[in-house]
Design an enzyme around this catalytic site. Structure first.
Site, PDB file in Angstrom:
ATOM      1  N   TYR A 120       0.852  -1.191   0.000  1.00  0.00           N
ATOM      2  CA  TYR A 120       0.000   0.000   0.000  1.00  0.00           C
ATOM      3  C   TYR A 120       0.889   1.244   0.000  1.00  0.00           C
ATOM      4  CZ  TYR A 120      -3.810  -3.259   1.044  1.00  0.00           C
ATOM      5  OH  TYR A 120      -4.710  -4.295   0.996  1.00  0.00           O
ATOM      6  N   PRO A 146     -15.443  -4.089   0.957  1.00  0.00           N
ATOM      7  CA  PRO A 146     -16.826  -4.460   1.309  1.00  0.00           C
ATOM      8  C   PRO A 146     -17.859  -3.449   0.802  1.00  0.00           C
ATOM      9  CG  PRO A 146     -15.658  -3.593   3.235  1.00  0.00           C
ATOM     10  CD  PRO A 146     -14.626  -3.790   2.152  1.00  0.00           C
ATOM     11  N   GLY A 194     -17.474  -1.900  -2.096  1.00  0.00           N
ATOM     12  CA  GLY A 194     -17.320  -1.844  -3.548  1.00  0.00           C
ATOM     13  C   GLY A 194     -16.049  -1.151  -4.006  1.00  0.00           C
ATOM     14  N   GLY A 195     -15.200  -0.727  -3.044  1.00  0.00           N
ATOM     15  CA  GLY A 195     -13.943  -0.053  -3.399  1.00  0.00           C
ATOM     16  C   GLY A 195     -14.115   1.455  -3.397  1.00  0.00           C
TER      17      GLY A 195
HETATM   18  N1  NAP Z   1      -6.368  -8.436  -0.060  1.00  0.00           N
HETATM   19  C1  NAP Z   1      -6.527  -7.679  -1.112  1.00  0.00           C
HETATM   20  O1  NAP Z   1      -6.157  -8.041  -2.255  1.00  0.00           O
HETATM   21  C2  NAP Z   1      -7.157  -6.328  -0.950  1.00  0.00           C
HETATM   22  C3  NAP Z   1      -7.542  -5.576  -2.063  1.00  0.00           C
HETATM   23  C4  NAP Z   1      -8.155  -4.334  -1.833  1.00  0.00           C
HETATM   24  C5  NAP Z   1      -8.367  -3.891  -0.540  1.00  0.00           C
HETATM   25  N2  NAP Z   1      -7.955  -4.645   0.531  1.00  0.00           N
HETATM   26  C6  NAP Z   1      -8.184  -4.219   1.939  1.00  0.00           C
HETATM   27  O2  NAP Z   1      -9.559  -4.031   2.130  1.00  0.00           O
HETATM   28  C7  NAP Z   1      -9.798  -2.727   2.629  1.00  0.00           C
HETATM   29  C8  NAP Z   1     -11.142  -2.221   2.154  1.00  0.00           C
HETATM   30  O3  NAP Z   1     -11.168  -2.108   0.748  1.00  0.00           O
HETATM   31  P1  NAP Z   1     -11.146  -0.697  -0.013  1.00  0.00           P
HETATM   32  O4  NAP Z   1     -10.606   0.317   0.917  1.00  0.00           O
HETATM   33  O5  NAP Z   1     -10.478  -0.909  -1.309  1.00  0.00           O
HETATM   34  O6  NAP Z   1     -12.666  -0.455  -0.366  1.00  0.00           O
HETATM   35  P2  NAP Z   1     -14.013  -0.182   0.475  1.00  0.00           P
HETATM   36  O7  NAP Z   1     -13.800  -0.470   1.905  1.00  0.00           O
HETATM   37  O8  NAP Z   1     -15.085  -0.905  -0.222  1.00  0.00           O
HETATM   38  O9  NAP Z   1     -14.233   1.370   0.226  1.00  0.00           O
HETATM   39  C9  NAP Z   1     -13.404   2.334   0.802  1.00  0.00           C
HETATM   40  C10 NAP Z   1     -14.044   3.672   0.627  1.00  0.00           C
HETATM   41  O10 NAP Z   1     -15.305   3.672   1.233  1.00  0.00           O
HETATM   42  C11 NAP Z   1     -15.595   4.932   1.725  1.00  0.00           C
HETATM   43  N3  NAP Z   1     -16.415   4.739   2.931  1.00  0.00           N
HETATM   44  C12 NAP Z   1     -16.087   4.019   4.036  1.00  0.00           C
HETATM   45  N4  NAP Z   1     -17.090   4.025   4.918  1.00  0.00           N
HETATM   46  C13 NAP Z   1     -18.060   4.810   4.376  1.00  0.00           C
HETATM   47  C14 NAP Z   1     -19.327   5.225   4.822  1.00  0.00           C
HETATM   48  N5  NAP Z   1     -19.805   4.808   5.994  1.00  0.00           N
HETATM   49  N6  NAP Z   1     -20.060   6.023   4.009  1.00  0.00           N
HETATM   50  C15 NAP Z   1     -19.583   6.432   2.805  1.00  0.00           C
HETATM   51  N7  NAP Z   1     -18.373   6.063   2.324  1.00  0.00           N
HETATM   52  C16 NAP Z   1     -17.627   5.255   3.113  1.00  0.00           C
HETATM   53  C17 NAP Z   1     -14.284   5.575   2.099  1.00  0.00           C
HETATM   54  O11 NAP Z   1     -14.403   6.933   1.749  1.00  0.00           O
HETATM   55  P3  NAP Z   1     -13.473   8.089   2.344  1.00  0.00           P
HETATM   56  O12 NAP Z   1     -12.143   7.906   1.646  1.00  0.00           O
HETATM   57  O13 NAP Z   1     -14.180   9.323   1.961  1.00  0.00           O
HETATM   58  O14 NAP Z   1     -13.336   7.863   3.805  1.00  0.00           O
HETATM   59  C18 NAP Z   1     -13.270   4.784   1.305  1.00  0.00           C
HETATM   60  O15 NAP Z   1     -12.626   5.550   0.316  1.00  0.00           O
HETATM   61  C19 NAP Z   1      -8.619  -1.909   2.097  1.00  0.00           C
HETATM   62  O16 NAP Z   1      -8.463  -0.704   2.763  1.00  0.00           O
HETATM   63  C20 NAP Z   1      -7.508  -2.887   2.287  1.00  0.00           C
HETATM   64  O17 NAP Z   1      -7.091  -2.881   3.646  1.00  0.00           O
HETATM   65  C21 NAP Z   1      -7.372  -5.860   0.331  1.00  0.00           C
END
Ligand code: NAP
Length: 285
Positions: free
Chosen positions: A53, A209, A211-212
């Site tokens: 990251y 969770p 949708g990214g």
């Molecule tokens: N193992 C793997 O290959 C892999 C791949 C991808 C991700 N990951 C892990 O999974 C985690 C989660 O995935 P992700 O961050 O890609 O996507 P995500 O959790 O689906 O979405 C993240 C986004 O959601 C927004 N958000 C969070 N809570 C919210 C709420 N209550 N209301 C409105 N918007 C909200 C945030 O916005 P703001 O920025 O405005 O706060 C953030 O930018 C990552 O951070 C990482 O640790 C792992």
């Protein structure tokens, strides 16, 4: 917050995903630290990170270092917080993501993560993504060796199908603590892995969770049922999504990413949101 279990460790039933604080579009450090502190204030004891990251090739481990600094500056004991990191993905600095699952790489990546996190043993070390050039059992064998040597306390895998989950469990001698796969309202193809983890009692950490980052804000309009239930309850569709996920199985521990205190607080409130059977059935459909 209610607790769930990863291996022998109790953690908050929702964790914090660190990725958006360190990749393209990341905020300044002060906002990221405030976000981590808001999560800790709300009872989060699981933070997910990875050495990959980062953006530039010279800043490998940007997010691990950021999380370590945020924990150190919290002003209260954080020794009970499980920092889960990963090795096996590489970012050469041109925006791409490549893989290296060789035992040599995983060993040196783990040593570097240990230094950045400033710990004697990593709480949960996850093999990030299968490397088609390396037999899966060899990559997971390297993780087993790190476990045997005490460099990591628990072992996990990510982006794995059911066959790989079973193989990893075998290579690790029954010590596979977690599986981290993509899972969200519009990406449900990891359901077989979720069900297998439920059967085997292995923690399942849905990634992206909501949708990214690029889609999380439009979750309610992209998934009508989630938008409708959110309106009925007067809460955000993101909160409904996380509550729905928690209801799938006791092994599910979502790790929503966040870059703002407001969004992580809103997401964490999903732990207190009760959905009726009828609402769950509509969301499941
Ligand atoms: N193992 C793997 O290959 C892999 C791949 C991808 C991700 N990951 C892990 O999974 C985690 C989660 O995935 P992700 O961050 O890609 O996507 P995500 O959790 O689906 O979405 C993240 C986004 O959601 C927004 N958000 C969070 N809570 C919210 C709420 N209550 N209301 C409105 N918007 C909200 C945030 O916005 P703001 O920025 O405005 O706060 C953030 O930018 C990552 O951070 C990482 O640790 C792992």
């Amino acid at each position: 917050m209610q607790q769930r279990t990863i291996g022998d460790t109790k953690v908050s039933e929702i964790g914090l995903g660190g990725m958006p604080m360190s990749i393209e579009g990341r905020p300044d450090e002060a906002r990221s630290v405030a976000t981590v502190h808001a999560a800790l204030d709300a009872g989060v004891t699981l933070i997910d990170t990875a050495d990959a990251y980062h953006i530039g090739a010279t800043e490998v481990g940007h997010n691990e270092s950021l999380i370590a600094r945020a924990l150190a500056s919290y002003g209260a004991d954080t020794s009970h917080v499980l920092v889960a990191t990963k090795g096996g993905h590489v970012r050469p600095g041109n925006g791409s993501w490549t893989v290296d699952g060789s035992p040599e790489h995983l060993r040196s990546a783990c040593e570097a993560s240990l230094r950045r996190l400033g710990v004697e043993a990593i709480g949960l070390y996850q093999f990030h993504r299968p490397d088609p050039k390396v037999p899966y059992a060899e990559s997971v064998g390297a993780i087993r060796d790190l476990l045997d040597e005490g460099k990591i306390r628990m072992a996990g895998i990510s982006n794995a199908n059911p066959d790989r989950i079973r193989l990893a469990q075998e290579v690790l001698g029954g010590r596979l603590a977690s599986v981290q796969n993509q899972f969200s309202p519009s990406f449900r193809s990891s359901e077989p892995e979720l069900r297998l983890c439920d059967e085997l009692g292995i923690a399942f950490l849905p990634w992206a969770p909501l949708g990214g980052s690029s889609r999380a804000g439009r979750l309610g309009s992209r998934n009508a049922a989630f938008g409708e239930v959110a309106t009925e309850l007067g809460v955000s569709p993101q909160r409904v999504t996380l509550a729905w996920m928690l209801a799938q199985s006791q092994v599910v521990i979502p790790i929503p990413g966040s870059t703002r205190p407001e969004t992580i607080r809103d997401s964490l409130a999903a732990a207190d949101l009760a959905l009726s059977r009828e609402q769950l059935a509509r969301l499941d459909a």
